[in-house]
Write a protein that holds these residues in place. Sequence first.
Motif, PDB file in Angstrom:
ATOM      1  N   VAL A  58       0.839  -1.184   0.000  1.00 24.13           N
ATOM      2  CA  VAL A  58       0.000   0.000   0.000  1.00 24.13           C
ATOM      3  C   VAL A  58       0.880   1.242   0.000  1.00 24.13           C
ATOM      4  CG1 VAL A  58      -0.142   0.076   2.535  1.00 24.13           C
ATOM      5  CG2 VAL A  58      -1.937   1.147   1.178  1.00 24.13           C
ATOM      6  N   ASP A  59       0.352   2.295  -0.578  1.00 21.21           N
ATOM      7  CA  ASP A  59       1.048   3.581  -0.573  1.00 21.21           C
ATOM      8  C   ASP A  59       1.099   4.090   0.864  1.00 21.21           C
ATOM      9  OD1 ASP A  59       1.938   6.162  -0.782  1.00 21.21           O
ATOM     10  OD2 ASP A  59       0.433   6.810  -2.240  1.00 21.21           O
ATOM     11  N   GLY A  60       2.246   3.995   1.480  1.00 14.41           N
ATOM     12  CA  GLY A  60       2.392   4.396   2.876  1.00 14.41           C
ATOM     13  C   GLY A  60       2.267   5.884   3.114  1.00 14.41           C
ATOM     14  N   ASN A  61       2.293   6.685   2.056  1.00 15.72           N
ATOM     15  CA  ASN A  61       2.142   8.132   2.204  1.00 15.72           C
ATOM     16  C   ASN A  61       0.695   8.580   2.010  1.00 15.72           C
ATOM     17  OD1 ASN A  61       4.866   7.986   2.478  1.00 15.72           O
ATOM     18  ND2 ASN A  61       5.326   9.685   1.105  1.00 15.72           N
ATOM     19  N   ASP A  62      -0.193   7.619   1.814  1.00 11.66           N
ATOM     20  CA  ASP A  62      -1.625   7.901   1.709  1.00 11.66           C
ATOM     21  C   ASP A  62      -2.281   7.391   2.984  1.00 11.66           C
ATOM     22  OD1 ASP A  62      -4.352   7.943   1.201  1.00 11.66           O
ATOM     23  OD2 ASP A  62      -4.118   7.396  -0.905  1.00 11.66           O
ATOM     24  N   VAL A  63      -2.503   8.287   3.927  1.00 10.88           N
ATOM     25  CA  VAL A  63      -2.988   7.898   5.249  1.00 10.88           C
ATOM     26  C   VAL A  63      -4.340   7.202   5.177  1.00 10.88           C
ATOM     27  CG1 VAL A  63      -4.048  10.165   5.711  1.00 10.88           C
ATOM     28  CG2 VAL A  63      -3.340   8.714   7.618  1.00 10.88           C
ATOM     29  N   ILE A  64      -5.197   7.607   4.240  1.00 12.60           N
ATOM     30  CA  ILE A  64      -6.527   6.997   4.123  1.00 12.60           C
ATOM     31  C   ILE A  64      -6.402   5.567   3.607  1.00 12.60           C
ATOM     32  CG2 ILE A  64      -8.833   7.254   3.160  1.00 12.60           C
ATOM     33  CD1 ILE A  64      -8.116  10.231   2.688  1.00 12.60           C
ATOM     34  N   ALA A  65      -5.539   5.368   2.629  1.00 10.96           N
ATOM     35  CA  ALA A  65      -5.318   4.026   2.098  1.00 10.96           C
ATOM     36  C   ALA A  65      -4.748   3.107   3.171  1.00 10.96           C
ATOM     37  CB  ALA A  65      -4.376   4.090   0.900  1.00 10.96           C
ATOM     38  N   VAL A  66      -3.787   3.610   3.928  1.00 11.86           N
ATOM     39  CA  VAL A  66      -3.179   2.796   4.986  1.00 11.86           C
ATOM     40  C   VAL A  66      -4.220   2.406   6.027  1.00 11.86           C
ATOM     41  CG1 VAL A  66      -1.496   2.768   6.863  1.00 11.86           C
ATOM     42  CG2 VAL A  66      -0.874   3.773   4.659  1.00 11.86           C
ATOM     43  N   GLU A  67      -5.037   3.366   6.425  1.00  6.68           N
ATOM     44  CA  GLU A  67      -6.063   3.061   7.423  1.00  6.68           C
ATOM     45  C   GLU A  67      -7.014   1.994   6.911  1.00  6.68           C
ATOM     46  OE1 GLU A  67      -9.137   5.470  10.338  1.00  6.68           O
ATOM     47  OE2 GLU A  67      -8.948   6.114   8.254  1.00  6.68           O
ATOM     48  N   ALA A  68      -7.461   2.118   5.667  1.00 10.02           N
ATOM     49  CA  ALA A  68      -8.405   1.159   5.092  1.00 10.02           C
ATOM     50  C   ALA A  68      -7.795  -0.233   5.000  1.00 10.02           C
ATOM     51  CB  ALA A  68      -8.856   1.639   3.717  1.00 10.02           C
ATOM     52  N   VAL A  69      -6.569  -0.316   4.510  1.00 12.45           N
ATOM     53  CA  VAL A  69      -5.901  -1.611   4.374  1.00 12.45           C
ATOM     54  C   VAL A  69      -5.693  -2.255   5.737  1.00 12.45           C
ATOM     55  CG1 VAL A  69      -3.683  -2.680   3.810  1.00 12.45           C
ATOM     56  CG2 VAL A  69      -4.769  -1.151   2.176  1.00 12.45           C
ATOM     57  N   THR A  70      -5.280  -1.463   6.721  1.00 10.27           N
ATOM     58  CA  THR A  70      -5.027  -2.017   8.051  1.00 10.27           C
ATOM     59  C   THR A  70      -6.313  -2.464   8.715  1.00 10.27           C
ATOM     60  OG1 THR A  70      -3.160  -0.463   8.231  1.00 10.27           O
ATOM     61  CG2 THR A  70      -3.808  -1.637  10.225  1.00 10.27           C
ATOM     62  N   ARG A  71      -7.398  -1.708   8.527  1.00  8.76           N
ATOM     63  CA  ARG A  71      -8.692  -2.135   9.080  1.00  8.76           C
ATOM     64  C   ARG A  71      -9.098  -3.489   8.489  1.00  8.76           C
ATOM     65  NH1 ARG A  71     -11.300   1.416  12.196  1.00  8.76           N
ATOM     66  NH2 ARG A  71     -10.812   3.640  11.977  1.00  8.76           N
ATOM     67  N   TRP A  72      -8.909  -3.626   7.169  1.00 16.31           N
ATOM     68  CA  TRP A  72      -9.249  -4.899   6.525  1.00 16.31           C
ATOM     69  C   TRP A  72      -8.387  -6.026   7.078  1.00 16.31           C
ATOM     70  CZ3 TRP A  72      -6.320  -8.401   3.883  1.00 16.31           C
ATOM     71  CH2 TRP A  72      -7.019  -9.437   3.250  1.00 16.31           C
ATOM     72  N   ALA A  73      -7.090  -5.782   7.208  1.00 16.35           N
ATOM     73  CA  ALA A  73      -6.162  -6.821   7.668  1.00 16.35           C
ATOM     74  C   ALA A  73      -6.463  -7.245   9.103  1.00 16.35           C
ATOM     75  CB  ALA A  73      -4.726  -6.303   7.559  1.00 16.35           C
ATOM     76  N   LEU A  74      -6.749  -6.275   9.964  1.00 13.56           N
ATOM     77  CA  LEU A  74      -7.057  -6.596  11.360  1.00 13.56           C
ATOM     78  C   LEU A  74      -8.348  -7.396  11.463  1.00 13.56           C
ATOM     79  CD1 LEU A  74      -6.084  -3.183  12.969  1.00 13.56           C
ATOM     80  CD2 LEU A  74      -5.010  -5.381  13.499  1.00 13.56           C
ATOM     81  N   GLU A  75      -9.336  -7.033  10.675  1.00  7.91           N
ATOM     82  CA  GLU A  75     -10.597  -7.778  10.680  1.00  7.91           C
ATOM     83  C   GLU A  75     -10.378  -9.200  10.170  1.00  7.91           C
ATOM     84  OE1 GLU A  75     -14.771  -7.439   8.319  1.00  7.91           O
ATOM     85  OE2 GLU A  75     -14.164  -5.661   9.453  1.00  7.91           O
ATOM     86  N   HIS A  76      -9.553  -9.331   9.145  1.00  5.44           N
ATOM     87  CA  HIS A  76      -9.195 -10.649   8.608  1.00  5.44           C
ATOM     88  C   HIS A  76      -8.562 -11.502   9.707  1.00  5.44           C
ATOM     89  CE1 HIS A  76      -7.693 -13.376   5.345  1.00  5.44           C
ATOM     90  NE2 HIS A  76      -6.735 -13.594   6.231  1.00  5.44           N
ATOM     91  N   ALA A  77      -7.631 -10.912  10.451  1.00  2.61           N
ATOM     92  CA  ALA A  77      -6.933 -11.655  11.504  1.00  2.61           C
ATOM     93  C   ALA A  77      -7.865 -11.994  12.660  1.00  2.61           C
ATOM     94  CB  ALA A  77      -5.745 -10.833  12.014  1.00  2.61           C
ATOM     95  N   ARG A  78      -8.666 -11.025  13.091  1.00  4.51           N
ATOM     96  CA  ARG A  78      -9.572 -11.248  14.225  1.00  4.51           C
ATOM     97  C   ARG A  78     -10.606 -12.320  13.932  1.00  4.51           C
ATOM     98  NH1 ARG A  78     -10.851  -5.708  13.852  1.00  4.51           N
ATOM     99  NH2 ARG A  78      -9.279  -4.364  14.832  1.00  4.51           N
ATOM    100  N   SER A  79     -11.008 -12.451  12.680  1.00  6.16           N
ATOM    101  CA  SER A  79     -12.079 -13.380  12.312  1.00  6.16           C
ATOM    102  C   SER A  79     -11.607 -14.824  12.179  1.00  6.16           C
ATOM    103  CB  SER A  79     -12.736 -12.931  11.004  1.00  6.16           C
ATOM    104  OG  SER A  79     -11.796 -12.969   9.937  1.00  6.16           O
ATOM    105  N   GLY A  80     -10.343 -15.083  12.512  1.00  6.05           N
ATOM    106  CA  GLY A  80      -9.832 -16.444  12.490  1.00  6.05           C
ATOM    107  C   GLY A  80      -9.233 -16.881  11.170  1.00  6.05           C
ATOM    108  N   LYS A  81      -9.035 -15.935  10.246  1.00  2.30           N
ATOM    109  CA  LYS A  81      -8.505 -16.288   8.925  1.00  2.30           C
ATOM    110  C   LYS A  81      -6.985 -16.270   8.872  1.00  2.30           C
ATOM    111  CE  LYS A  81     -12.624 -14.479   6.641  1.00  2.30           C
ATOM    112  NZ  LYS A  81     -13.161 -13.430   5.732  1.00  2.30           N
ATOM    113  N   GLY A  82      -6.355 -15.874   9.976  1.00  7.34           N
ATOM    114  CA  GLY A  82      -4.901 -15.911  10.020  1.00  7.34           C
ATOM    115  C   GLY A  82      -4.242 -14.585   9.765  1.00  7.34           C
TER     116      GLY A  82
END
Length: 374
Positions: free
Chosen positions: A232-256
């Motif tokens: 992800v473009d690390g200089n795009d704060v909105i993109a980073v937030e969106a990607v990280t929210r998706w990744a954390l939800e993926h991890a929390r839901s038991g998908k690894g």
Amino acid sequence: MDTLQILSEQGVLGSTPTVRLQGEALDLSSYARTEDAEHLRSLYSDMFLVRRFDQESTALQRQGQLALWVPLTGQEGAQIGSGRALERQDYAFPTYREHGVAFTRGVEPAELLRLFRGVTNGGWDPRKSNFHLYTLVLAAQCLHAVGYAMGLQRDQLADPSLPPAASIAYFGDGASSEGDVHESMVFAASFKAPVVFFCQNNQWAISVPATVQTSVPLAQRAEGYGFPGIRVDGNDVIAVEAVTRWALEHARSGKGPVLIEAYTYRMSAHTTADDPTKYRLSRDELEWKARDPLLRLETYLRSAGLADDAFFEGLDTRARAAATELRESVRSMQSADLEDRFAAVYAEPHPLVQEELAFFREYEAGFIDDGQHS
């Protein structure tokens, strides 16, 4: 505004940002709050205040008030974006540069500087903020994050009423070459641990370029372990937030686990003991300066009519006041008693520690002349 972006392998910024997951388009529209003006202003405020904190801390080190400082200028988008994506129950494991993430977790700026002033071995209580103490040993925090995530799995099995939680491990492109990162990803994949690996690829591991660390985008390494990798473009704060929210939800839901590579740039020195002019070109710095995460969001806020001069002027006034308060806090810090520092090494008294304490007491005494410290 199209804000979600993946960089090409050459690192060329496109005009229409997208995010891709291992070559496939990833829809993150439900995770990006691009229409919420208040939220966008708050992201900018966090980045602005953290940069002012970084500038003040650098100045304090130059004045001899801090032993060392690790700047983050240029990486505010990656840190604020990912930090704001965390839920209260999530736990962050930083390196030594995640001042922006600390800010989002409620750690007081002065608490961060206690470590760099040398008056404490830590600086804050990680249990209050779910933000761990800084880790100076490269990549060790990745092992800690995976172990913690495996513990979260067991806690939730024992008590299903607990809110799903994940851990996040921050590390740099240089640390990606450490064996600890490999071992962490092996264990995380094997146990489907709820952990997000967040690599801030700022192009330089001190003086070694990222091209020496890897010949492919770091995010591609995740495929070898069997879990998603996103660049992800690390200089795009909105993109980073969106990607990280998706990744954390993926991890929390038991998908690894998930690996995020935030492609960014360290605009200043590795630490205040470093001189980047010795190993990188000024034209590269100028090129990345145009991609400044603060400048990009400010441009959008102004062009979209979401923030006016009064907002930016008020933020500047707030930052100046915070800088003044920080200077006063640092200069008033008192060093811990030497015996207290030695007593914190082990839970119980240890003969070797007592021997070293006696040595330092004798050393201190050598500076006393007629009962007065020289």
